[in-house]
Design a protein around this motif. Structure first.
Motif, PDB file in Angstrom:
ATOM      1  N   SER A 296       0.817  -1.268   0.243  1.00  0.00           N
ATOM      2  CA  SER A 296       0.497   0.578   0.356  1.00  0.00           C
ATOM      3  C   SER A 296       0.636   1.357  -0.230  1.00  0.00           C
ATOM      4  N   LYS A 297       0.370   2.142  -1.070  1.00  0.00           N
ATOM      5  CA  LYS A 297       1.180   3.507  -0.912  1.00  0.00           C
ATOM      6  C   LYS A 297       2.872   3.552  -1.242  1.00  0.00           C
ATOM      7  N   THR A 298       2.706   2.479  -2.614  1.00  0.00           N
ATOM      8  CA  THR A 298       4.893   2.099  -2.635  1.00  0.00           C
ATOM      9  C   THR A 298       4.848   3.064  -3.794  1.00  0.00           C
ATOM     10  N   CYS A 299       5.315   3.895  -4.321  1.00  0.00           N
ATOM     11  CA  CYS A 299       5.041   4.653  -5.280  1.00  0.00           C
ATOM     12  C   CYS A 299       6.401   5.474  -5.873  1.00  0.00           C
ATOM     13  N   ASN A 300       6.599   6.267  -6.786  1.00  0.00           N
ATOM     14  CA  ASN A 300       7.704   6.908  -7.304  1.00  0.00           C
ATOM     15  C   ASN A 300       7.455   8.146  -7.485  1.00  0.00           C
ATOM     16  N   TYR A 301       5.502   8.351  -7.431  1.00  0.00           N
ATOM     17  CA  TYR A 301       4.794   9.244  -7.821  1.00  0.00           C
ATOM     18  C   TYR A 301       4.065   9.911  -6.107  1.00  0.00           C
ATOM     19  N   GLN A 302       3.982  10.846  -5.995  1.00  0.00           N
ATOM     20  CA  GLN A 302       2.807  12.019  -4.893  1.00  0.00           C
ATOM     21  C   GLN A 302       1.868  12.882  -5.266  1.00  0.00           C
ATOM     22  N   CYS A 303       0.985  12.048  -5.994  1.00  0.00           N
ATOM     23  CA  CYS A 303       0.457  13.075  -7.154  1.00  0.00           C
ATOM     24  C   CYS A 303      -0.409  13.808  -6.257  1.00  0.00           C
ATOM     25  N   ILE A 304      -0.600  14.959  -6.806  1.00  0.00           N
ATOM     26  CA  ILE A 304      -1.567  15.872  -5.982  1.00  0.00           C
ATOM     27  C   ILE A 304      -2.872  15.236  -5.956  1.00  0.00           C
ATOM     28  N   TYR A 305      -3.690  14.851  -6.491  1.00  0.00           N
ATOM     29  CA  TYR A 305      -5.425  13.633  -6.984  1.00  0.00           C
ATOM     30  C   TYR A 305      -4.955  12.822  -6.475  1.00  0.00           C
ATOM     31  N   CYS A 306      -3.923  12.005  -5.804  1.00  0.00           N
ATOM     32  CA  CYS A 306      -3.917  10.198  -5.673  1.00  0.00           C
ATOM     33  C   CYS A 306      -5.228  10.084  -4.778  1.00  0.00           C
ATOM     34  N   GLN A 307      -6.194   9.331  -4.857  1.00  0.00           N
ATOM     35  CA  GLN A 307      -7.074   8.731  -4.465  1.00  0.00           C
ATOM     36  C   GLN A 307      -6.716   7.830  -2.827  1.00  0.00           C
ATOM     37  N   LEU A 308      -6.147   7.576  -2.838  1.00  0.00           N
ATOM     38  CA  LEU A 308      -5.230   6.251  -2.199  1.00  0.00           C
ATOM     39  C   LEU A 308      -5.018   6.649  -0.543  1.00  0.00           C
ATOM     40  N   GLY A 309      -4.162   8.306  -1.198  1.00  0.00           N
ATOM     41  CA  GLY A 309      -3.534   9.290   0.719  1.00  0.00           C
ATOM     42  C   GLY A 309      -2.662   9.475   0.054  1.00  0.00           C
ATOM     43  N   LYS A 310      -1.992  10.187   1.187  1.00  0.00           N
ATOM     44  CA  LYS A 310       0.002  10.249   0.648  1.00  0.00           C
ATOM     45  C   LYS A 310       0.413   9.266   0.727  1.00  0.00           C
ATOM     46  N   THR A 311       1.907   9.020  -0.265  1.00  0.00           N
ATOM     47  CA  THR A 311       2.676   7.532  -1.156  1.00  0.00           C
ATOM     48  C   THR A 311       3.550   8.151   0.182  1.00  0.00           C
ATOM     49  N   THR A 312       3.655   7.241   1.415  1.00  0.00           N
ATOM     50  CA  THR A 312       4.426   6.906   2.420  1.00  0.00           C
ATOM     51  C   THR A 312       5.928   5.543   2.072  1.00  0.00           C
TER      52      THR A 312
ATOM     53  N   THR B  76      -0.906   2.582 -15.209  1.00  0.00           N
ATOM     54  CA  THR B  76       0.675   2.608 -14.436  1.00  0.00           C
ATOM     55  C   THR B  76       0.599   4.019 -14.266  1.00  0.00           C
ATOM     56  N   ASN B  77       1.890   5.044 -14.055  1.00  0.00           N
ATOM     57  CA  ASN B  77       2.052   5.908 -14.203  1.00  0.00           C
ATOM     58  C   ASN B  77       2.911   6.161 -15.035  1.00  0.00           C
ATOM     59  N   GLY B  78       3.170   5.057 -15.813  1.00  0.00           N
ATOM     60  CA  GLY B  78       4.046   5.554 -16.924  1.00  0.00           C
ATOM     61  C   GLY B  78       5.828   6.010 -16.721  1.00  0.00           C
TER      62      GLY B  78
HETATM   63  S1  SF4 Z   1      -1.558   8.078  -8.405  1.00  0.00           S
HETATM   64 FE1  SF4 Z   1      -1.052   6.260  -8.624  1.00  0.00          FE
HETATM   65  S2  SF4 Z   1       1.058   7.059  -9.559  1.00  0.00           S
HETATM   66 FE2  SF4 Z   1       0.150   8.931  -7.772  1.00  0.00          FE
HETATM   67  S3  SF4 Z   1       0.841   9.286  -5.982  1.00  0.00           S
HETATM   68 FE3  SF4 Z   1      -1.172   8.067  -6.154  1.00  0.00          FE
HETATM   69  S4  SF4 Z   1      -0.387   5.712  -6.718  1.00  0.00           S
HETATM   70 FE4  SF4 Z   1       1.283   7.283  -7.213  1.00  0.00          FE
END
Ligand code: SF4
Length: 311
Positions: free
Chosen positions: A24-40, A106-108
């Protein structure tokens, strides 16, 4: 199940059986619109975050259990799926287990990596995101890991699209006052013209974003979109259809969906009504999970949403 969820209704793919190989929340982006919450876990390291054999065993089980109940198998979930190092093996194994089309959302960001290209080439559909037309907007919107830059990102899209024989659909998330001006949209279109995707999906933040100041654009955006993208684009709307549950255990099932997918309250009621619960029982169940601080209620865009409480 830990790595497989759904089938869930998807805007673009009908009913989709989701495979989530990343914590959960393992990502190389921290999109401002992410629906999952903060990238931890903010990382750009590709590794096998969970044992491959455990994931494939679950995929096999879920495919058998849900035969004829899904249209696509989709690698997506609570983090960026291309960060899973042996993604190629997972994709090939899944293709052996089911004839249904396989999609990777993917975020690409890693499409320039040979290892990622060699994995995604085996899928039928690749759905990357492109929300910005230049480095400045890219940094503002996606807040990428420092090792990722915009030029490399675009080159990755171009190179992969050239060799990929499946369908390549780019999703653009539009946000009010952020990337919905003519100027910003023209810059995105310029990049898209070079990449030449098969389709563009224009999306708006229909679920509560991580940053509260992110908003859905005004309706006047439709005119601008038509002018710039013409028939190329396809505006997405909230998904219709039911999420599928595997057992009668309300708490377990609702938590499993909310982990990857915040839901509108009316969607939760509709979904769980099919397992014999009435509206009152469902709301009581949600309130109980809220009092245990496991989920939270959010009012967004005049609708009530529920999501996992990761605070
Ligand atoms: S929207 Fe997708 S790419 Fe962006 S931070 Fe959330 S999980 Fe990562």
């Amino acid at each position: 199940m830990k790595y497989v969820y759904g089938p869930v209704p998807s805007r673009r793919l009908g009913n989709s059986l989701g495979i989530d190989p990343i914590p959960s929340k393992t990502c190389n982006y921290q999109c401002i619109y992410c629906q999952l919450g903060k990238t931890t876990n903010f990382t750009n390291i590709r590794k096998n975050y969970f044992p491959k054999k455990d994931i494939t065993a679950e995929i096999e089980k879920a495919i058998k259990l849900n035969e004829n109940k899904f249209d696509y198998i989709t690698f997506v979930g609570s983090g960026e799926p291309t960060l899973y190092k042996d993604l190629k093996d997972l994709i090939i194994k899944t293709k052996e287990l089911s004839e249904k089309p396989l999609c990777v959302i993917t975020n690409g960001s890693l499409l320039y990596e040979k290892g990622v290209q060699n994995a995604l080439i085996y899928s039928d559909v690749v759905l990357p995101s492109l929300d910005a037309g230049d480095e400045k907007s890219f940094l503002r919107i996606n807040r990428p890991h420092p090792s990722i830059n915009f030029e490399k990102l675009i080159q990755g899209f171009i190179d992969f699209k050239k060799k990929f024989e499946g369908r390549f659909w780019i999703e653009v998330m539009l946000m009010k006052g952020i990337n919905d001006s003519k100027e910003e949209l023209f810059k995105i279109k310029e990049k898209i013209d070079i990449i030449k995707p098969d389709k563009i999906d224009i999306n708006v933040p229909i679920r509560p974003p991580v940053e509260k100041w992110v908003e859905i654009p005004d309706n006047s955006i439709f005119l601008i979109l038509n002018e710039i993208f013409g028939d190329y684009s396809n505006i997405s709307f909230p998904e219709k259809g039911l999420f599928r549950t595997h057992s009668l255990d309300f708490e377990k099932e609702v938590l499993s969906i909310l982990e990857r997918h915040p839901m509108r309250q009316d969607q939760i009621i509709e979904t769980f009504s099919t397992s014999g619960l009435n509206k009152e029982m469902i709301i009581t169940g949600l309130k109980k999970l809220k009092s245990q601080e496991r989920i939270k209620e959010i009012l967004y865009n005049k609708q009530t949403f529920w999501k996992l409480n990761l605070d």
